[in-house]
Write a protein that holds these residues in place. Structure first.
Motif, short mmCIF file in Angstrom:
data_model
loop_
_atom_site.label_atom_id
_atom_site.label_comp_id
_atom_site.label_asym_id
_atom_site.label_seq_id
_atom_site.Cartn_x
_atom_site.Cartn_y
_atom_site.Cartn_z
N GLU A 86 7.39 15.88 -9.51
CA GLU A 86 6.02 15.40 -9.71
C GLU A 86 5.28 15.14 -8.39
O GLU A 86 4.13 14.72 -8.41
N CYS A 87 5.92 15.37 -7.29
CA CYS A 87 5.31 15.09 -5.99
C CYS A 87 4.26 16.14 -5.63
O CYS A 87 4.40 17.31 -5.97
N GLU A 88 3.22 15.70 -4.94
CA GLU A 88 2.15 16.60 -4.51
C GLU A 88 2.53 17.42 -3.29
O GLU A 88 2.03 18.52 -3.10
N GLU B 275 3.39 22.49 -0.59
CA GLU B 275 2.33 21.77 -1.31
C GLU B 275 2.12 22.39 -2.66
O GLU B 275 2.34 23.53 -2.90
N LYS C 166 1.12 6.69 -9.06
CA LYS C 166 0.51 7.90 -8.53
C LYS C 166 -1.01 7.71 -8.54
O LYS C 166 -1.59 7.23 -9.50
N ASN C 167 -1.64 8.07 -7.46
CA ASN C 167 -3.09 7.92 -7.25
C ASN C 167 -3.53 6.46 -7.06
O ASN C 167 -4.72 6.20 -6.96
N LYS C 168 -2.58 5.52 -7.03
CA LYS C 168 -2.90 4.11 -6.77
C LYS C 168 -2.31 3.66 -5.45
O LYS C 168 -2.85 2.78 -4.79
N LYS C 169 -1.17 4.22 -5.10
CA LYS C 169 -0.47 3.88 -3.88
C LYS C 169 0.08 5.16 -3.26
O LYS C 169 0.26 6.15 -3.95
N THR C 170 0.35 5.10 -1.98
CA THR C 170 1.04 6.21 -1.34
C THR C 170 2.53 6.02 -1.61
O THR C 170 3.07 4.92 -1.43
N LYS D 112 0.83 -1.21 0.00
CA LYS D 112 0.00 0.00 0.00
C LYS D 112 0.87 1.26 0.00
O LYS D 112 0.47 2.30 -0.49
N LYS E 174 3.82 5.68 -12.31
CA LYS E 174 2.68 4.84 -12.71
C LYS E 174 1.78 4.54 -11.51
O LYS E 174 0.62 4.21 -11.67
#
Length: 187
Positions: free
Chosen positions: A171-173, A187, A154-158, A127, A152
């Motif tokens: 590319e980090c949020e 941020e 991103k938005n699927k796992k932390t 996860k 790949k």
């Protein structure tokens, strides 16, 4: 997470992965302290370090590290290889997945060793993925390719990435910037 050597980045990761217990406070996921069931927490993690430990065995054995050949789940192995973008490379090898990597991966490039490390981290579908300086020893082209592989998820796992260079984290949020005296969140 970005910052100079000695600023506490690796200590934070050691606490997150359960190698060190915080001297004060707790780390919670939801309502649960990770130390209430540390073994379950560790099973939910995938970790890629700066130096990938590889044994003088096959690619398969290095990805499904610690498992006997008959214990390896071929579907999980194939997925990990796909996500780490190793298929093209493996298919060019004479013994493909059974190719010996050499002592400490000496028969492979740094990028391929790193991709095996990523595939190993992904084998159990964690996860949380942690990349601890996972690209710092690579040239910029290989680093960009590996960062694209990581993105790949991103938005699927932390995903937590530690780097010395800001460009690695473009590319980090959210970026946690450590220095010797404090931490800053961007941020």
């Amino acid at each position: 997470i970005v910052g100079p050597s000695g600023s506490g980045k690796s200590t934070l990761i050691d606490i997150l992965v359960g190698l060190l217990k915080p001297s004060q406070g707790i780390i919670k996921i939801g309502d649960n302290d990770i130390y209430d069931n540390i073994s379950l927490w560790k099973k939910s993690l995938g970790y890629v370090s700066q130096e990938i430990f590889l044994t003088d065995r096959s690619i398969q054995e290095n990805i499904a590290f610690g498992l006997e050949k008959e214990q390896v789940n071929s579907s999980k192995l194939s997925n990990a290889i796909d996500y780490a973008e190793l298929h093209k490379y493996i298919n060019q090898l004479p013994n493909q997945i059974n190719t010996n990597v050499g002592e400490a991966g000496s028969k492979m490039s740094g990028g391929q060793r790193q991709r095996i490390g990523i595939a190993r981290a992904l084998y159990n579908d964690p996860k949380l993925l942690i990349f601890d300086e996972g690209t710092s020893a690579l040239d910029s082209i290989t680093e960009k390719s590996i960062i694209n592989s990581i993105l790949k998820f991103k938005n699927k796992k932390t995903i937590i990435m530690i780097a010395h260079r800001h460009s690695t984290l473009s590319e980090c949020e959210m970026i946690l910037e450590f220095n010797q005296s404090n931490m800053k969140i961007n941020e």
